[in-house]
Scaffold this motif. Structure first.
Motif, PDB file in Angstrom:
ATOM      1  N   VAL A   1      33.378  46.866  45.889  1.00 24.78           N
ATOM      2  CA  VAL A   1      32.058  46.803  45.246  1.00 24.78           C
ATOM      3  C   VAL A   1      32.187  46.288  43.823  1.00 24.78           C
ATOM      4  O   VAL A   1      31.403  45.439  43.378  1.00 24.78           O
ATOM      5  N   TRP A   2      33.191  46.783  43.097  1.00 23.86           N
ATOM      6  CA  TRP A   2      33.385  46.337  41.717  1.00 23.86           C
ATOM      7  C   TRP A   2      33.757  44.866  41.642  1.00 23.86           C
ATOM      8  O   TRP A   2      33.337  44.148  40.729  1.00 23.86           O
ATOM      9  N   PHE A   3      34.560  44.411  42.597  1.00 23.97           N
ATOM     10  CA  PHE A   3      34.898  42.981  42.646  1.00 23.97           C
ATOM     11  C   PHE A   3      33.624  42.149  42.797  1.00 23.97           C
ATOM     12  O   PHE A   3      33.461  41.114  42.136  1.00 23.97           O
ATOM     13  N   ILE A   4      32.731  42.584  43.670  1.00 20.63           N
ATOM     14  CA  ILE A   4      31.500  41.827  43.913  1.00 20.63           C
ATOM     15  C   ILE A   4      30.583  41.865  42.689  1.00 20.63           C
ATOM     16  O   ILE A   4      30.065  40.823  42.267  1.00 20.63           O
ATOM     17  N   VAL A   5      30.382  43.043  42.107  1.00 24.94           N
ATOM     18  CA  VAL A   5      29.478  43.181  40.949  1.00 24.94           C
ATOM     19  C   VAL A   5      29.981  42.366  39.769  1.00 24.94           C
ATOM     20  O   VAL A   5      29.240  41.570  39.168  1.00 24.94           O
ATOM     21  N   VAL A   6      31.250  42.560  39.423  1.00 28.26           N
ATOM     22  CA  VAL A   6      31.828  41.806  38.298  1.00 28.26           C
ATOM     23  C   VAL A   6      31.857  40.316  38.615  1.00 28.26           C
ATOM     24  O   VAL A   6      31.597  39.471  37.746  1.00 28.26           O
ATOM     25  N   GLY A   7      32.152  39.978  39.863  1.00 28.98           N
ATOM     26  CA  GLY A   7      32.179  38.572  40.268  1.00 28.98           C
ATOM     27  C   GLY A   7      30.832  37.894  40.129  1.00 28.98           C
ATOM     28  O   GLY A   7      30.750  36.739  39.689  1.00 28.98           O
ATOM     29  N   ILE A   8      29.764  38.591  40.488  1.00 29.36           N
ATOM     30  CA  ILE A   8      28.413  38.025  40.357  1.00 29.36           C
ATOM     31  C   ILE A   8      28.083  37.746  38.892  1.00 29.36           C
ATOM     32  O   ILE A   8      27.543  36.689  38.551  1.00 29.36           O
ATOM     33  N   VAL A   9      28.409  38.696  38.022  1.00 32.99           N
ATOM     34  CA  VAL A   9      28.159  38.507  36.588  1.00 32.99           C
ATOM     35  C   VAL A   9      28.961  37.321  36.055  1.00 32.99           C
ATOM     36  O   VAL A   9      28.433  36.466  35.325  1.00 32.99           O
ATOM     37  N   MET A  10      30.251  37.255  36.422  1.00 30.63           N
ATOM     38  CA  MET A  10      31.094  36.153  35.979  1.00 30.63           C
ATOM     39  C   MET A  10      30.594  34.814  36.519  1.00 30.63           C
ATOM     40  O   MET A  10      30.583  33.802  35.802  1.00 30.63           O
ATOM     41  N   PHE A  11      30.170  34.806  37.775  1.00 32.56           N
ATOM     42  CA  PHE A  11      29.687  33.577  38.400  1.00 32.56           C
ATOM     43  C   PHE A  11      28.425  33.087  37.693  1.00 32.56           C
ATOM     44  O   PHE A  11      28.289  31.892  37.399  1.00 32.56           O
ATOM     45  N   PHE A  12      27.507  33.986  37.416  1.00 28.55           N
ATOM     46  CA  PHE A  12      26.253  33.634  36.744  1.00 28.55           C
ATOM     47  C   PHE A  12      26.512  33.080  35.343  1.00 28.55           C
ATOM     48  O   PHE A  12      26.017  32.015  34.976  1.00 28.55           O
TER      49      PHE A  12
END
Length: 289
Positions: free
Chosen positions: A69-80
């Motif tokens: 879950v943390w990989f996805i949440v942090v990844g979304i922020v980084m991607f944006f």
């Protein structure tokens, strides 16, 4: 136009070629391109982990302590952030650069706010951390799909050299596999014990190193003597709770923690200034057109 130039905080005398600074443009582009790619990779890794283990989230704790879950949440922020920063710099798009700059600024303010709150409200922060740890202990080995949560709990205890939230007895009072009662003591080998991650030695090789380290209530002394781990408990398992161990680690490594935090904040401030620099140059060139 003269008034606009006077109010600008950038010296535009060098904009003779009628283009923005290539240095600022491409440094910002490549930094955010790396962030964009890393964000996409993090989302993929997190999604793959969740799909692979077919995780179901029964409560908030299982959600918080799941690395996927943390990989996805942090990844979304980084991607944006990476998308707006890299494309905005490359295309010299004011709207995207402003969105990028404001987003990073909000993150900086949140980081500072969390840091100040954690410092001023240490007791409350540790109390909430212990509550999360207790919830995780209750769910330990509860289902076959909670392996990520189990691994997270074990990893915390091994890395911080701690056991339980307040102390090792948290396992006996909050987890059915380690429940410490007279009836279960003889029936369940793990009763009145702790997971191997709590062991001072052989944590990764001996799955029963933490068994029978506590006596059940009113246990006869003669029976206690039959179990060497009870008498030798302090040498077998860690007796410090993970809440206190985490606070101690931060205090012992405050220079490292502060240095990393300062470095991250400094980089974020630099990229904000670079984005503002590019927006200001773009505005100037548009006025000159």
């Amino acid at each position: 136009m003269a008034l606009q130039r006077k109010r600008s905080f950038i010296n535009h005398n060098y904009l003779k070629g009628k283009e923005v600074s290539p240095c600022a443009k491409f440094v910002l582009f490549f930094l955010n391109l790396l962030l964009w790619l890393a964000g996409g990779l993090a989302i993929g890794v997190g999604a793959y982990a969740l799909v692979l283990q077919q995780v179901t989230f029964d409560n908030v704790t299982s959600l918080i302590l799941n690395p996927g879950v943390w990989f996805i949440v942090v990844g979304i922020v980084m991607f944006f952030i990476g998308f707006f920063g890299s494309i905005g710099a490359l295309r010299e798009n004011k709207c995207m650069l402003k969105t990028y700059g404001y987003t990073v600024l909000v993150i900086v303010l949140l980081e500072i706010g969390v840091g100040v709150a954690a410092f001023l409200l240490q007791d409350e922060f540790i109390s909430q951390t212990k509550k999360v740890m207790i919830d995780a202990i209750k769910q330990y080995h509860s289902t076959n799909t909670q392996t990520d949560l189990d691994d997270t709990v074990e990893g915390i205890q091994i890395s911080l050299k701690c056991c339980g939230a307040d102390n090792p007895r948290d396992w006996g009072t909050n987890n059915r596999y380690f429940n410490c009662t007279e009836e279960l003591f003889s029936e369940l080998i793990s009763s009145c014990g702790v997971p191997p991650a709590c062991c001072r030695q052989n944590a990764l090789t001996d799955s029963q190193c933490g068994y029978k380290v506590y006596s059940y209530p009113n246990m006869p002394a003669a029976e206690q003597a039959m179990w060497p781990n009870i008498a030798n408990r302090s040498n077998v398992v860690y007796e410090e709770g993970c809440g206190d161990a985490a606070l101690k680690w931060v205090k012992d490594n405050y220079i490292l923690v502060g240095g990393v935090a300062f470095g991250i904040l400094a980089l974020e401030v630099v990229v904000i200034l670079m984005a503002c620099h590019l927006v200001d140059q773009i505005n100037f060139l548009l006025d000159m057109a």
